[in-house]
Write a protein that holds these residues in place. Structure first.
Motif, short mmCIF file in Angstrom:
data_model
loop_
_atom_site.label_atom_id
_atom_site.label_comp_id
_atom_site.label_asym_id
_atom_site.label_seq_id
_atom_site.Cartn_x
_atom_site.Cartn_y
_atom_site.Cartn_z
N ARG A 9 0.82 -1.21 0.00
CA ARG A 9 0.00 0.00 0.00
C ARG A 9 0.86 1.26 0.00
N TYR A 33 -6.52 -3.12 -15.25
CA TYR A 33 -5.89 -1.87 -15.67
C TYR A 33 -4.95 -1.36 -14.58
N TYR A 35 -3.35 2.40 -13.49
CA TYR A 35 -3.34 3.84 -13.68
C TYR A 35 -2.36 4.47 -12.70
N GLN A 37 -1.99 8.31 -10.68
CA GLN A 37 -2.71 9.54 -10.39
C GLN A 37 -1.75 10.58 -9.85
N LEU A 43 -6.31 10.76 -13.73
CA LEU A 43 -5.93 9.35 -13.83
C LEU A 43 -5.44 9.07 -15.25
N PHE A 90 -3.10 3.05 -9.10
CA PHE A 90 -4.36 2.35 -8.90
C PHE A 90 -4.53 1.24 -9.92
N GLY A 94 -12.31 -4.26 -15.11
CA GLY A 94 -13.39 -3.84 -16.00
C GLY A 94 -14.42 -4.95 -16.09
N GLN A 103 -15.63 0.26 -14.57
CA GLN A 103 -14.38 -0.10 -13.93
C GLN A 103 -14.47 0.16 -12.44
N PHE A 104 -13.86 -0.75 -11.68
CA PHE A 104 -13.85 -0.64 -10.24
C PHE A 104 -12.40 -0.66 -9.78
N PHE A 105 -12.10 0.28 -8.88
CA PHE A 105 -10.72 0.53 -8.51
C PHE A 105 -10.33 -0.08 -7.17
N GLY A 106 -9.06 -0.44 -7.07
CA GLY A 106 -8.50 -0.86 -5.81
C GLY A 106 -8.15 0.33 -4.93
N PRO A 107 -7.59 0.08 -3.76
CA PRO A 107 -7.32 1.15 -2.79
C PRO A 107 -6.08 1.99 -3.10
N TYR B 36 -16.90 9.42 -11.46
CA TYR B 36 -16.31 8.76 -10.31
C TYR B 36 -16.15 9.76 -9.17
N GLY B 43 -9.52 4.79 -3.41
CA GLY B 43 -9.61 4.69 -4.85
C GLY B 43 -10.88 5.33 -5.37
N PRO B 44 -10.91 5.73 -6.65
CA PRO B 44 -12.14 6.28 -7.23
C PRO B 44 -13.25 5.24 -7.19
N PHE B 102 -10.03 9.87 -18.77
CA PHE B 102 -10.53 10.64 -17.64
C PHE B 102 -10.27 12.13 -17.82
#
Lengths: 114, 112
Positions: A9, A33, A35, A37, A43, A90, A94, A103-107, B36, B43-44, B102
């Motif tokens: 992390r 994916y 990314y 930031q 992103l 991140f 998808g 799309q859903f993102f990790g922490p 988002y 995260g987003p 984005f």
């Protein structure tokens, strides 16, 4: 976080060292994916994968490589870290749901390169 | 080339007010437009999304308005609350599993 974990992390490393970030999903989605930031840039897509051993470059792929040997794991490697790669990274999955690429993102992983 | 332009960069709204964030796109092949929400250190998270076959989509206090001819879409947050304070990103893609592009984000602060 839709069953997505990222490790580590947080990481601090030195310029010139290789770094590998891991993304793990529990939901067996085909698309994954990476990314980065950065303030003022939003992103930006680094690399993505559309299946085991199938990957492609994104907008900011220079200095990065990826591997996907199992559906659940997507690895991002900084071959020789530079200070410009200090960022928050991140991973996302998808689902292709909702008529579009949901799309859903990790922490996230906060990486500092000294 | 920035394909999705988002404005404003930051926004301050009083509690109970309406927050409006705008995005403009260039690629007419885009046909999926999500928003988002991102809280600090997280995260987003997908908030709401629209496809161009409708001009508006509402989910609770959040509404997307879409103007295909102007190539613009916007997020409206009605009755804004301090808990809505976050960074919001618009995005666009060609649908299916196409990659998302984005906007640069809008930092929203809702004052109590």
């Amino acid at each position: 976080d839709a069953g997505i974990t990222q490790s580590p992390r947080h990481k601090v490393t030195e310029t010139g060292t290789p770094v590998t970030l891991r993304c793990h999903q529990t939901e067996n989605h085909r698309y994954m994916y990476w990314y980065r930031q950065d303030p003022g840039h939003g992103l930006r897509l680094i690399h993505y994968s559309y299946g085991v051993k199938d990957t492609d470059k994104g907008e900011v792929s220079d200095g990065y490589s990826v591997s996907r040997s199992k559906t659940e794991d997507f690895l991002l490697t900084l071959e020789s870290a530079t200070s410009s790669q200090t960022s928050v990274y991140f991973c996302a999955i998808g689902t292709g749901d909702g008529g579009g690429n949901e799309q859903f993102f990790g922490p996230g992983t906060r990486l500092t390169v000294l | 080339q920035q394909q999705v332009k988002q404005s404003p960069q930051s926004l301050i709204v009083q509690k109970g007010g309406i927050s409006i964030i705008n995005c403009a796109y260039e690629n007419t092949a885009f046909d999926y437009f999500p928003w988002y929400q991102q809280f600090p250190g997280k995260g987003p998270a997908l908030l709401i999304a629209i496809r161009p076959d409708v001009s508006e989509k509402k989910e609770g206090r959040f509404t997307i308005s879409f103007n295909k001819s102007a190539k613009q879409f916007s997020l409206h947050i009605m009755d804004s609350q301090p808990g809505d304070s976050a960074t919001y990103f618009c995005a666009a893609s060609k649908g299916g599993y196409s990659t998302l592009t984005f906007g640069k984000g809008t930092m929203l602060l809702v004052s109590p």
